[in-house]
Design a protein around this motif. Structure first.
Motif, PDB file in Angstrom:
ATOM      1  N   LYS A  45      44.154   5.797  59.812  1.00 35.72           N
ATOM      2  CA  LYS A  45      43.526   4.757  60.836  1.00 35.72           C
ATOM      3  C   LYS A  45      44.097   5.564  62.277  1.00 35.72           C
ATOM      4  N   ASN A  48      45.577   3.655  65.260  1.00 35.34           N
ATOM      5  CA  ASN A  48      46.742   2.716  65.269  1.00 35.34           C
ATOM      6  C   ASN A  48      48.021   3.514  65.323  1.00 35.34           C
ATOM      7  N   TYR A  66      46.744   0.477  57.907  1.00 33.06           N
ATOM      8  CA  TYR A  66      45.630  -0.512  57.963  1.00 33.06           C
ATOM      9  C   TYR A  66      45.600  -1.443  59.311  1.00 33.06           C
ATOM     10  N   GLU A  67      46.273  -2.411  59.183  1.00 31.68           N
ATOM     11  CA  GLU A  67      46.462  -3.343  60.466  1.00 31.68           C
ATOM     12  C   GLU A  67      47.667  -2.855  61.223  1.00 31.68           C
ATOM     13  N   LYS A  69      50.851  -0.808  63.368  1.00 30.29           N
ATOM     14  CA  LYS A  69      50.627   0.359  64.216  1.00 30.29           C
ATOM     15  C   LYS A  69      51.928   1.241  63.755  1.00 30.29           C
ATOM     16  N   GLY A  87      51.865  -1.123  55.229  1.00 33.03           N
ATOM     17  CA  GLY A  87      51.284  -2.568  54.372  1.00 33.03           C
ATOM     18  C   GLY A  87      52.170  -2.529  52.914  1.00 33.03           C
ATOM     19  N   HIS A 104      42.213  -5.124  50.161  1.00 31.51           N
ATOM     20  CA  HIS A 104      43.310  -5.479  50.763  1.00 31.51           C
ATOM     21  C   HIS A 104      43.452  -6.886  51.160  1.00 31.51           C
ATOM     22  N   GLU A 109      50.873  -6.518  56.327  1.00 32.45           N
ATOM     23  CA  GLU A 109      50.988  -5.529  57.515  1.00 32.45           C
ATOM     24  C   GLU A 109      51.918  -5.553  58.264  1.00 32.45           C
ATOM     25  N   ASP A 111      54.238  -3.306  61.715  1.00 35.26           N
ATOM     26  CA  ASP A 111      54.108  -2.167  62.457  1.00 35.26           C
ATOM     27  C   ASP A 111      55.545  -1.419  62.103  1.00 35.26           C
TER      28      ASP A 111
END
Ligand SMILES: CC(C)(COP(=O)(O)OP(=O)(O)OC[C@H]1O[C@@H](n2cnc3c(N)ncnc32)[C@H](O)[C@@H]1OP(=O)(O)O)[C@@H](O)C(=O)NCCC(=O)NCCS
Length: 225
Positions: A45, A48, A66-67, A69, A87, A104, A109, A111
């Motif tokens: 991603k 991110n 995924y989510e 950063k 994650g 998922h 998740e 950062d």
């Protein structure tokens, strides 16, 4: 024929994945000035990725985001082979692993943050939620699963602090040279770092540049302030 086509498509897909579109810095969530990002890289991603000014990231990286950063602040160097994973899958009663991971479901998740002027050695893995403190050094092959304080030298699996980058006076001098007054670590912050982590640690860095080197490098150093 269909088999051949499928193989060709899969090869092209692999090529695309490793060498071309994954390095499109325009797709980053943020990309500062003078960012070097080498191929090949596998990235889940790009949006991110938040990479600030004057950062070099060498090739063979894997970003599994995924989510979460991946944020790198200015003036960092990251050697070949970095892996970043933001994650963790969470085993869930009644859910087949393949379904839980691929969809998922219940993932956690967090950062991953690399503060300014960090040097990360070759083949390091940064796991979800860690922050690498400003000016820290991470040894080759380390797996970092807990945050690392500013100016630590951390190595191994899992990464542990083995040295401090500079002694206290050197850090103060260093910060005075390369950070603006309002960006510098406060002396009391530094004292608590030394009380908590570095009271028995040997400094790894060397002292100030010679007068001649300072003169020679002055304009270059100013470019990175
Ligand atoms: C972290 C590093 C900078 C430390 O260098 P140093 O100050 O000379 O460290 P030392 O050799 O004195 O090591 C201190 C201790 O940490 C251990 N250690 C050092 N690097 C290690 C590593 N990468 N993994 C595991 N242990 C390591 C040493 O064995 C030593 O342990 P001991 O005191 O029990 O004997 C260096 O070892 C390293 O990993 N450099 C990265 C090189 C790299 O990846 N370059 C890429 C080009 S950008």
């Amino acid at each position: 024929m269909a088999g051949f086509l499928a193989q060709l498509l899969s090869c092209l897909g692999a090529l695309r994945y490793s060498f071309f579109t994954n390095i499109n810095k325009n797709k980053f969530g943020y990309c500062g000035k003078n960012v070097t990002f080498q191929a090949p890289s596998v990235n889940t991603k790009l949006s991110n990725m938040y990479i600030h000014d004057n950062v070099s990231i060498f090739g063979y990286t894997k970003f599994i985001l995924y989510e979460g950063k991946f944020i790198v602040k200015r003036n960092c160097v990251i050697a070949i082979g970095l892996t970043v994973i933001t994650g963790n899958h969470v085993a869930t009663v009644g859910l087949p692993t393949i379904l839980q991971c691929s969809m998922h479901i219940n993932d956690v998740e967090k950062d991953v943050i690399v503060e300014e002027s960090v040097w990360i050695g070759a083949n390091v893995t940064l796991l979800a939620g860690v922050t690498i403190g400003r000016g820290a050094v991470i040894g080759a092959g380390s797996i970092v699963n807990k945050s690392i304080p500013p100016y630590a030298v951390a190595v191994g699996v899992p990464a542990k602090i083995v040295k401090v980058v500079f002694n206290k006076d050197q850090i103060l001098k260093h910060e005075e040279t390369i950070y603006k007054p309002d960006e510098r670590l406060a002396e009391n912050e530094l004292n608590s770092l030394f009380e908590k982590y570095y009271f028995d640690k040997t400094p790894y860095g060397v002292d100030m540049l010679s007068k001649e080197q300072q003169q020679l490098l002055k304009s270059k150093i100013e470019m990175f302030l």
